[in-house]
Structure formats: structure tokens, C-alpha cells
Design an enzyme around this catalytic site. Structure first.
Site, PDB file in Angstrom:
ATOM      1  N   GLU A  50     -13.784   4.297   5.019  1.00  0.00           N
ATOM      2  CA  GLU A  50     -13.897   5.250   6.127  1.00  0.00           C
ATOM      3  C   GLU A  50     -13.022   6.489   5.930  1.00  0.00           C
ATOM      4  O   GLU A  50     -13.347   7.560   6.423  1.00  0.00           O
ATOM      5  CB  GLU A  50     -13.569   4.575   7.463  1.00  0.00           C
ATOM      6  CG  GLU A  50     -14.603   3.555   7.929  1.00  0.00           C
ATOM      7  CD  GLU A  50     -14.365   2.159   7.372  1.00  0.00           C
ATOM      8  OE1 GLU A  50     -13.490   2.000   6.489  1.00  0.00           O
ATOM      9  OE2 GLU A  50     -15.057   1.223   7.826  1.00  0.00           O
ATOM     10  N   PHE A 112     -12.174  -9.226  19.299  1.00  0.00           N
ATOM     11  CA  PHE A 112     -12.364  -9.106  17.856  1.00  0.00           C
ATOM     12  C   PHE A 112     -12.616  -7.640  17.471  1.00  0.00           C
ATOM     13  O   PHE A 112     -13.438  -6.976  18.073  1.00  0.00           O
ATOM     14  CB  PHE A 112     -13.545  -9.980  17.399  1.00  0.00           C
ATOM     15  CG  PHE A 112     -13.828  -9.844  15.926  1.00  0.00           C
ATOM     16  CD1 PHE A 112     -12.905 -10.276  14.979  1.00  0.00           C
ATOM     17  CD2 PHE A 112     -15.017  -9.273  15.482  1.00  0.00           C
ATOM     18  CE1 PHE A 112     -13.152 -10.140  13.621  1.00  0.00           C
ATOM     19  CE2 PHE A 112     -15.276  -9.147  14.125  1.00  0.00           C
ATOM     20  CZ  PHE A 112     -14.346  -9.582  13.192  1.00  0.00           C
ATOM     21  N   GLN A 113     -11.882  -7.158  16.508  1.00  0.00           N
ATOM     22  CA  GLN A 113     -11.970  -5.780  16.001  1.00  0.00           C
ATOM     23  C   GLN A 113     -11.763  -4.732  17.082  1.00  0.00           C
ATOM     24  O   GLN A 113     -12.423  -3.697  17.107  1.00  0.00           O
ATOM     25  CB  GLN A 113     -13.297  -5.552  15.266  1.00  0.00           C
ATOM     26  CG  GLN A 113     -13.354  -6.369  13.980  1.00  0.00           C
ATOM     27  CD  GLN A 113     -14.471  -5.956  13.052  1.00  0.00           C
ATOM     28  OE1 GLN A 113     -15.531  -5.560  13.503  1.00  0.00           O
ATOM     29  NE2 GLN A 113     -14.241  -6.098  11.752  1.00  0.00           N
ATOM     30  N   LYS A 162     -19.699  -0.850  22.908  1.00  0.00           N
ATOM     31  CA  LYS A 162     -21.032  -1.304  22.501  1.00  0.00           C
ATOM     32  C   LYS A 162     -22.012  -1.329  23.681  1.00  0.00           C
ATOM     33  O   LYS A 162     -23.188  -0.990  23.527  1.00  0.00           O
ATOM     34  CB  LYS A 162     -20.936  -2.693  21.866  1.00  0.00           C
ATOM     35  CG  LYS A 162     -22.154  -3.015  21.025  1.00  0.00           C
ATOM     36  CD  LYS A 162     -21.940  -4.200  20.126  1.00  0.00           C
ATOM     37  CE  LYS A 162     -23.212  -4.507  19.351  1.00  0.00           C
ATOM     38  NZ  LYS A 162     -23.065  -5.689  18.521  1.00  0.00           N
ATOM     39  N   MET A 469       4.353  15.578  -8.859  1.00  0.00           N
ATOM     40  CA  MET A 469       5.166  16.440  -8.015  1.00  0.00           C
ATOM     41  C   MET A 469       6.456  15.743  -7.587  1.00  0.00           C
ATOM     42  O   MET A 469       7.519  16.360  -7.521  1.00  0.00           O
ATOM     43  CB  MET A 469       4.357  16.882  -6.784  1.00  0.00           C
ATOM     44  CG  MET A 469       5.075  17.900  -5.921  1.00  0.00           C
ATOM     45  SD  MET A 469       5.520  19.359  -6.863  1.00  0.00           S
ATOM     46  CE  MET A 469       4.217  20.482  -6.394  1.00  0.00           C
TER      47      MET A 469
HETATM   48  C1  LIG Z   1      -1.088   9.703   0.993  1.00  0.00           C
HETATM   49  C2  LIG Z   1       0.126  10.288   0.377  1.00  0.00           C
HETATM   50  N1  LIG Z   1       1.116   9.483  -0.074  1.00  0.00           N
HETATM   51  C3  LIG Z   1       2.221  10.012  -0.636  1.00  0.00           C
HETATM   52  C4  LIG Z   1       2.371  11.365  -0.754  1.00  0.00           C
HETATM   53  C5  LIG Z   1       3.636  11.952  -1.383  1.00  0.00           C
HETATM   54  N2  LIG Z   1       3.301  12.680  -2.615  1.00  0.00           N
HETATM   55  C6  LIG Z   1       3.147  14.026  -2.662  1.00  0.00           C
HETATM   56  S1  LIG Z   1       2.711  14.584  -4.176  1.00  0.00           S
HETATM   57  C7  LIG Z   1       2.738  13.027  -4.809  1.00  0.00           C
HETATM   58  C8  LIG Z   1       2.403  12.801  -6.256  1.00  0.00           C
HETATM   59  C9  LIG Z   1       0.986  13.095  -6.583  1.00  0.00           C
HETATM   60  O1  LIG Z   1       0.697  12.592  -7.847  1.00  0.00           O
HETATM   61  P1  LIG Z   1      -0.671  12.890  -8.557  1.00  0.00           P
HETATM   62  O2  LIG Z   1      -1.792  12.688  -7.648  1.00  0.00           O
HETATM   63  O3  LIG Z   1      -0.727  12.150  -9.849  1.00  0.00           O
HETATM   64  O4  LIG Z   1      -0.611  14.467  -8.792  1.00  0.00           O
HETATM   65  P2  LIG Z   1       0.361  15.373  -9.669  1.00  0.00           P
HETATM   66  O5  LIG Z   1       1.494  15.797  -8.791  1.00  0.00           O
HETATM   67  O6  LIG Z   1       0.802  14.575 -10.863  1.00  0.00           O
HETATM   68  O7  LIG Z   1      -0.523  16.521 -10.025  1.00  0.00           O
HETATM   69  C10 LIG Z   1       3.101  12.089  -3.839  1.00  0.00           C
HETATM   70  C11 LIG Z   1       3.272  10.662  -4.087  1.00  0.00           C
HETATM   71  C12 LIG Z   1       1.326  12.163  -0.243  1.00  0.00           C
HETATM   72  N3  LIG Z   1       1.374  13.498  -0.267  1.00  0.00           N
HETATM   73  N4  LIG Z   1       0.216  11.606   0.295  1.00  0.00           N
END
Ligand SMILES: Cc1ncc(C[n+]2csc(CCOP(=O)(O)OP(=O)(O)O)c2C)c(N)n1
Length: 557
Positions: A50, A112-113, A162, A469
Site C-alpha cells: 500500500e 478484526f483489522q 463496510k 548520505m
Molecule cells: C524511510 C527512511 N528511512 C531512513 C531515512 C534516513 N536516510 C536518509 S538518506 C539515507 C541513506 C539513503 O541511502 P541510499 O538509498 O542507498 O542512497 P544514497 O544516499 O547512497 O544515494 C537514509 C537512511 C529516510 N530518509 N527515509
């Protein structure tokens, strides 16, 4: 008049709102709705999670300007939508989320749900409804669409028990909405617009700071007219990219944490900032006390709550950005900005966006090549992280609604389902998700959706085998202690693509980049490109969190 059941009323109402595509997932509480949709002239895209439905509806909305619609069942289906709803809310994206609910008599009994989805989503929706009466349904849907798409747009959730879906009522769709408590201001105050024009006429170091509001109000042409008439340079927020042509001589590109040096210098030395449909996010302002210390600030925004929220504003103008700019353009006369533009030109020459080109495959090079191959005409979505910033820096967005990215919430896993939504809304367009290997794995299951509905999206994974990042922050601010950011245990993305019936390409060298991109664009299937990039490449320039915009870390250290 013959009666319809609630589910049929929903479908008839959606048709009245000209809904063409819905993204969703089945479940017990929405069975009547799916049954009614079975024969409807609406394309249904069955996602695999979803969260994917909400992001796809969001990508559809951002790329088309229409309201995106998603559906999930009660309980876990509804809660799986939450991240997508919050993403749309933070970026002011018009969306309708329809959720199933247990029968009214069972609400509150831990049936439920059952999940209290209106309670859960209250802080992340523009408005939400729990419909208790089948007779209220048509009016509720009419209102919901009105709220989602007018004023500052946003997601609206409608929870459907529902028994409401199966209850019978006459179908009468209201022709107008009357809500006394909801009256967005569409036209700016003429006196304030006059003051703004006077300020512009006497300024010598002005900057236009354009945000997502330019795109959502369809005001790109008016913005261009203002910039060209007054010779004022334009910098954009992440969500504003495409609101002003990135290849225009007056474009400064993006500002803020990973903005261009020249945009950040220009803002810091400006004497007048014209903020248009932007909200002074902390990723843009850096240290608030030191943001644009010499500037008077004009702020044009449809949301009065956004004005003086983060930064004190001198000339507030509440109204639809397009309407306000049309009025402003009638009055405005250029100040003398020649010396200022010359100075900016010098900054541009001295501090261009660049990167070390030697050595291993560089992500910036991949993004530049995507721009070359697509001639700047693709719809680009991004995930979150370094990939997102490189996509913002090294691709020039020429038109509105061609750059879709989760700005406010920063949602990893957004880009791929958003690309599916964008492709569904633009069957002829070339759509790329510029992805990180971490983010792509968050909604990788939607490969099945893209294959099933023949949506030939291209996924360019800038694969550094890190949560890049976060690793960058660890390198710069935590002495290279890479706590839980190594994700080199990963699937073979080429094989994953093939296992789903998509195409996969592995790219390890520069010479392979262009042929791979050309193959992807020519393919009628979804294509996953696994670009093995330099593992420890960083995004520069960078304003450390909480620092002033002028305190940028050098890129070529
Ligand atoms: C759902 C979610 N969880 C954690 C984060 C924290 N976060 C920001 S950037 C990042 C790393 C992203 O890694 P990747 O997708 O491999 O991209 P890159 O930075 O290597 O291009 C994380 C964990 C986030 N923004 N969103």
C-alpha cells in the site's frame, strides 16, 4: 430515482471528479468497493504494497497536476498508506486516500483489522472523514476533492465502514461545495502588491526564491515573466526545480544545504528576496539568524500560516501565486541589477557545480548522461539521499512537473512507485527513477506492478553499497565510524529485474553508461540499471546542518 449502494456511489462520484487512474490493494473491508470498480471505466493499478499505492498516486498528482487517488483496506492496509500520506502532506500534494473500515457498529471494539485511521492521520492530512451514513457519501467525496485540490493542496482521507459501502441511497452529486470554515484567499492584497513592486524598483541586489507553490499553482510562465522583466536571478528549492528553466541565464539552480555556491552567496548578499510559493525550510535557510542578513523579504504564498513562520517577512502577500504574479507583473519596473548580475556571473565562473572526474565511475557523470540522453525532457523521480541531491544538481529541469522528489518528509522508497504513477499519467513520457541502492530496496516489490501494467519506467541505481548520505555525515561528523550504513550485502539487481520480468543492466565503466541509457530508453519494459559508482563519493557543496549558508564545505578537497 433508483438507489445505489455506497460502493457504487463512491465509483459514480469518482467518475464525476474525472478520476482516470486509481492505485490500490485489496482486502475484506473494501471488497464492495473493488466489486463496484470492476466494471467502471477507471484504470486500476494493483500495487504490491500500500505504501506503493500512496506514492504512485502522489507521483501521478505531481506529474499531471490532477488529484491522485489510492485505496487500501482497513487496519494494516490503511496504516501502510501512512508514510505516503505524510509524504504528500509535507509537500502539499493533492491526494484522496480511500480506506475501508470495519462496520460502524464494531468501530472501537478492536474488531478484526480495525485501526483508527482518521485518528492516526489527523496530523498528516489536510482533512479527513469517517463516513457514518451512506446518505453523506456523495457530499463528503465532493468536499474531499475540493479540499485536496484548492488552497494549499494536500491529502484528504475518507474512511469507509463496510456497512456504509453496502448501504443503499439515492445518488445525487452536489454541484457545489459550501463550507463556511474553509475559504482560501486567492487574490493578493493590491496595496501589498504595490509595495512589493515599489521595493523591486529600488533594489540593486534582488533574488527570487521559488518553491513548489510555483508549480502547484501553474505559475511558471508568470515567474519567468517577472524574472525577465526585472532581470532578477532565480534560485529554486528542491520542490521548485522545474518552476523556472534550469538552463536559463537567470537560473541559479538550487539553494540551501546542497545548493550551488552562487545561489547561497547571492541569497546571503541580497538586499531583497522575493519568496514565491516557498516556505523557508531549514534545509534552505541554514542558520536562521544568519539567513540573508541584509535582505528585505517579500513572501507570496497561498497559506497564511506559512508567512513569518520561520523567517520574519517584510511584505507578506497571501494569495494564489499565479494570481499575485499576474498582478505584480502589471506594475513592476526593473531596478538596476546589472552590477549584481555581473557579480553573480563571476561567482558562477569561479564556483561551478563540479566533481573529480578521474577514477571510478562517478554518480554525477551518470546523472549528466541521463540529461544528455533524454535532452532534459524526461520526468525524473528520485529516492532520498545522495542520489536525490545529485539528481537535483546535475540534471537541468526545464519544465514544471518533471522533477518529483520527497522534500519535506524525505521518504526513502518514494521514487520508484512515484515513477510508476508518473508513467501511468504520461504513457508517452520517458520516466527515470534516480535511485540509491538502499532506497530502491524499500519498494523493490513494485517491479511486479511496473511489469504487469507495462509501465516502462527506468530505474537508475547509483549503487554505492552504502546508505550513502548517512555515510557521508558519518565521514564528515563522526570520524568515519560507519555505524550500520554498509549495505554491500544486497541482491544482484540485474537478476532481480529479470526475475520480475523486467530488464536489468550492470554498468561499471564510463563507456558503458550511454549505451545502457539508450538501451533503457528504447526498451518497452521497465529497466533496472545497476551503476556501480565510487563507494565514498560525497555530495558537495554542503552547508553543515545549523551552519550559515556561506559556510559551505568545499567540494574538491
Ligand atoms: C524511510 C527512511 N528511512 C531512513 C531515512 C534516513 N536516510 C536518509 S538518506 C539515507 C541513506 C539513503 O541511502 P541510499 O538509498 O542507498 O542512497 P544514497 O544516499 O547512497 O544515494 C537514509 C537512511 C529516510 N530518509 N527515509
Amino acid at each position: 430515482m433508483s438507489k445505489l449502494n455506497g460502493a457504487q456511489i463512491v465509483v459514480e462520484s469518482l467518475l464525476k471528479e474525472n478520476v482516470e487512474v486509481i492505485f490500490g490493494y485489496q482486502g475484506g473491508a473494501v471488497l464492495p468497493l473493488f466489486d463496484a470498480l470492476y466494471d467502471a471505466p477507471i484504470k486500476f493499478i494493483l500495487v504490491r504494497h500500500e505504501q506503493g499505492a500512496a506514492h504512485a498516486a502522489d507521483g501521478y498528482a505531481r506529474s499531471t497536476g490532477k488529484v491522485g487517488v489510492c485505496i487500501a483496506t482497513s487496519g494494516p492496509g490503511a496504516t501502510n498508506l501512512v508514510t505516503g500520506i505524510a509524504t504528500a502532506y509535507m509537500d502539499s500534494i493533492p491526494m484522496i486516500a480511500l480506506t475501508g473500515q470495519v462496520p460502524t457498529a464494531m468501530i472501537g471494539n478492536d474488531a478484526f483489522q480495525e485501526a483508527d485511521i482518521t485518528g492516526i492521520t489527523r496530523p498528516i492530512t489536510k482533512h479527513n472523514y469517517l463516513v457514518k451514513e451512506v446518505n453523506e457519501l456523495a457530499k463528503t467525496i465532493k468536499e474531499a476533492f475540493h479540499i485536496a485540490r484548492t488552497g494549499r493542496p494536500g491529502p484528504v482521507l475518507i474512511d469507509l465502514p463496510k456497512d456504509v459501502s453496502t448501504g443503499m441511497a439515492e445518488f445525487k452529486y452536489p454541484t457545489e461545495v459550501r463550507m463556511r470554515s474553509y475559504n482560501p484567499t486567492y487574490f493578493g492584497h493590491p496595496g501589498q502588491i504595490k509595495r512589493a513592486a515599489a521595493a523591486i524598483a529600488t533594489t540593486s541586489r534582488p533574488v527570487i526564491y521559488a518553491g513548489g507553490g510555483v508549480i502547484s499553482s501553474g505559475a511558471a510562465a508568470e515567474l519567468k515573466e517577472l524574472a525577465e522583466k526585472t532581470n532578477i536571478p532565480v534560485t529554486m528549492t528542491l520542490l521548485g526545480l522545474g518552476g523556472f528553466p534550469g538552463d536559463h541565464a537567470l537560473s541559479l539552480g538550487m539553494l540551501g544545504m546542497h545548493g550551488t555556491k552562487y545561489a547561497n552567496y547571492a541569497i546571503s548578499e541580497s538586499d531583497l528576496i522575493i519568496a514565491v510559493g516557498a516556505r523557508f525550510d531549514d534545509r534552505v535557510t541554514g542558520k536562521v539568524d544568519e539567513f540573508a542578513p541584509h535582505a528585505k523579504i517579500i513572501h507570496i504564498d497561498i497559506d497564511p500560516a506559512a508567512i513569518s513562520k520561520n523567517i520574519e517577512v517584510d511584505i507578506p502577500i497571501v494569495g494564489d501565486v499565479g494570481n499575485v504574479l499576474r498582478e505584480l507583473n502589471k506594475l513592476v519596473k526593473p531596478g538596476d541589477t546589472a552590477a549584481w548580475l555581473a557579480k553573480i556571473e563571476e561567482w558562477k565562473k569561479k564556483h561551478p557545480l563540479t566533481y573529480q572526474k578521474e577514477g571510478e565511475l562517478k554518480p554525477q557523470y551518470v546523472v549528466e548522461q541521463i540529461y544528455e540522453v533524454t535532452k532534459g525532457e524526461a520526468i525524473i523521480t528520485t529516492e532520498v539521499g545522495q542520489n536525490q541531491m545529485w539528481a537535483a544538481q546535475f540534471y537541468k529541469y526545464l519544465k514544471p512537473r518533471t522533477f518529483l522528489s520527497s522534500g519535506g518528509l524525505g521518504t526513502m522508497g518514494y521514487g520508484f512507485p512515484a515513477a510508476i504513477g508518473a508513467q501511468a499519467g504520461h504513457p508517452e513520457a520517458v520516466v527515470f527513477d534516480i535511485a540509491g541502492d538502499g532506497s530502491f530496496q524499500m519498494n523493490i516489490q513494485e517491479l511486479a506492478t511496473a511489469v504487469q501494467y507495462k509501465l516502462p519506467v527506468n530505474i537508475a541505481i547509483l549503487n554505492n553499497r552504502y546508505l550513502g548520505m548517512v555515510r557521508q555525515w558519518q565521514e564528515l561528523f563522526f570520524k568515519k565510524r560507519y555505524a550500520q550504513t554498509d549495505i554491500s550485502v544486497a541482491p544482484d539487481f540485474v537478476k532481480v529485474a529479470e526475475a520480475y520480468g523486467a530488464e536489468g543492466i550492470l554498468i561499471t565503466k564510463e563507456e558503458e553508461v550511454r549505451p545502457a541509457l539508450q538501451q533503457a530508453v528504447a526498451s518497452s519494459k521497465p529497466v533496472v540499471m545497476d551503476f556501480r559508482i565510487a563507494r565514498e563519493e560525497n555530495v558537495f557543496p554542503m552547508v553543515p546542518a545549523g551552519a550559515a549558508l556561506t559556510q559551505m564545505i568545499e567540494g574538491m578537497a
